[in-house]
Design an enzyme around this catalytic site. Structure first.
Site, mmCIF file in Angstrom:
data_model
loop_
_atom_site.group_PDB
_atom_site.id
_atom_site.type_symbol
_atom_site.label_atom_id
_atom_site.label_comp_id
_atom_site.label_asym_id
_atom_site.label_seq_id
_atom_site.Cartn_x
_atom_site.Cartn_y
_atom_site.Cartn_z
ATOM 1 N N GLY A 174 0.784 -1.233 0.000
ATOM 2 C CA GLY A 174 0.000 0.000 0.000
ATOM 3 C C GLY A 174 0.814 1.279 0.000
ATOM 4 O O GLY A 174 0.250 2.376 0.046
ATOM 5 N N ASN A 213 5.169 -0.691 -18.993
ATOM 6 C CA ASN A 213 5.074 -0.975 -17.560
ATOM 7 C C ASN A 213 3.630 -1.313 -17.178
ATOM 8 O O ASN A 213 2.924 -0.523 -16.556
ATOM 9 C CB ASN A 213 5.607 0.216 -16.756
ATOM 10 C CG ASN A 213 5.813 -0.118 -15.302
ATOM 11 O OD1 ASN A 213 5.321 -1.121 -14.795
ATOM 12 N ND2 ASN A 213 6.542 0.746 -14.613
ATOM 13 N N TYR A 250 -2.430 2.514 -11.935
ATOM 14 C CA TYR A 250 -2.908 3.886 -12.155
ATOM 15 C C TYR A 250 -4.347 3.896 -12.666
ATOM 16 O O TYR A 250 -5.147 4.735 -12.278
ATOM 17 C CB TYR A 250 -1.985 4.625 -13.121
ATOM 18 C CG TYR A 250 -0.571 4.789 -12.624
ATOM 19 C CD1 TYR A 250 -0.286 4.954 -11.275
ATOM 20 C CD2 TYR A 250 0.498 4.765 -13.505
ATOM 21 C CE1 TYR A 250 1.016 5.099 -10.824
ATOM 22 C CE2 TYR A 250 1.804 4.908 -13.067
ATOM 23 C CZ TYR A 250 2.060 5.077 -11.725
ATOM 24 O OH TYR A 250 3.342 5.225 -11.281
#
Length: 181
Positions: free
Chosen positions: A99, A128, A135
């Site tokens: 996290g 990546n 994201y």
């Protein structure tokens, strides 16, 4: 735990930058020295900032840095506000999945909201997939119509040689920089 970087964090940040460069398949590109990082982060006119992710040490040991986010302010002429540009986000391999990356991003988002900044932006390498997936999961949108461009080395020097007019002195540049901070 996420906190602002301190001068004593520079060696750890430097090490993690080199690890990140190796992960991004460009270790030869990581040329920044600890002294350069110390000046950029903690000198008279800092232009970049860093957050540290750390884990508690064991049995009386101090906390250990396991990640960092290095960022700077940018500006949007469209919104008329500053924003945050995340230059680097890195979590050591042994601490991934704990996290820390999300906590670093959340703290930067908090800074944006608290300061009234309109945007939080960064780049990610197109290969990546783990980062892209992460994201996307937090709601970051790809800027598909935009392509990053860079001038460095000889092309940068060649274009600079074509500049006309009065050159900025280091004093006038420092003054302009301090006014914008």
């Amino acid at each position: 735990m996420i906190r602002s970087a301190k001068p004593s964090d520079v060696p750890a940040i430097h090490t993690m930058i080199r690890e990140l460069a190796a992960y991004e398949r460009a270790p030869q590109e990581a040329k920044a020295t600890e002294e350069q990082l110390r000046e950029a982060l903690f000198g008279a006119h800092p232009a970049v900032f860093a957050l540290i992710a750390e884990e508690a040490g064991g049995a009386g040991e101090p906390a250990v840095p396991v990640g960092f986010a290095l960022w700077f302010r940018n500006f949007s002429t469209w919104t008329g506000t500053h924003g945050v540009y995340l230059e680097d986000l890195y979590v050591t391999p042994r601490a991934r999945g704990g996290g820390h990356g999300k906590a670093l991003l959340a703290e930067l988002a908090r800074i944006c909201v608290e300061r009234g900044y309109a945007r939080f932006e960064w780049s990610v390498l197109d290969w990546n997939e783990p980062a892209i997936g992460f994201y996307t999961a937090i709601g970051a949108e790809p800027m598909d119509e935009w392509t990053v461009r860079r001038l460095s080395g000889e092309p940068l020097r060649a274009l600079a040689a074509q500049a006309g007019g009065t050159a900025l002195t280091s004093d006038s540049l420092n003054e302009a920089t301090s006014l914008s901070n």
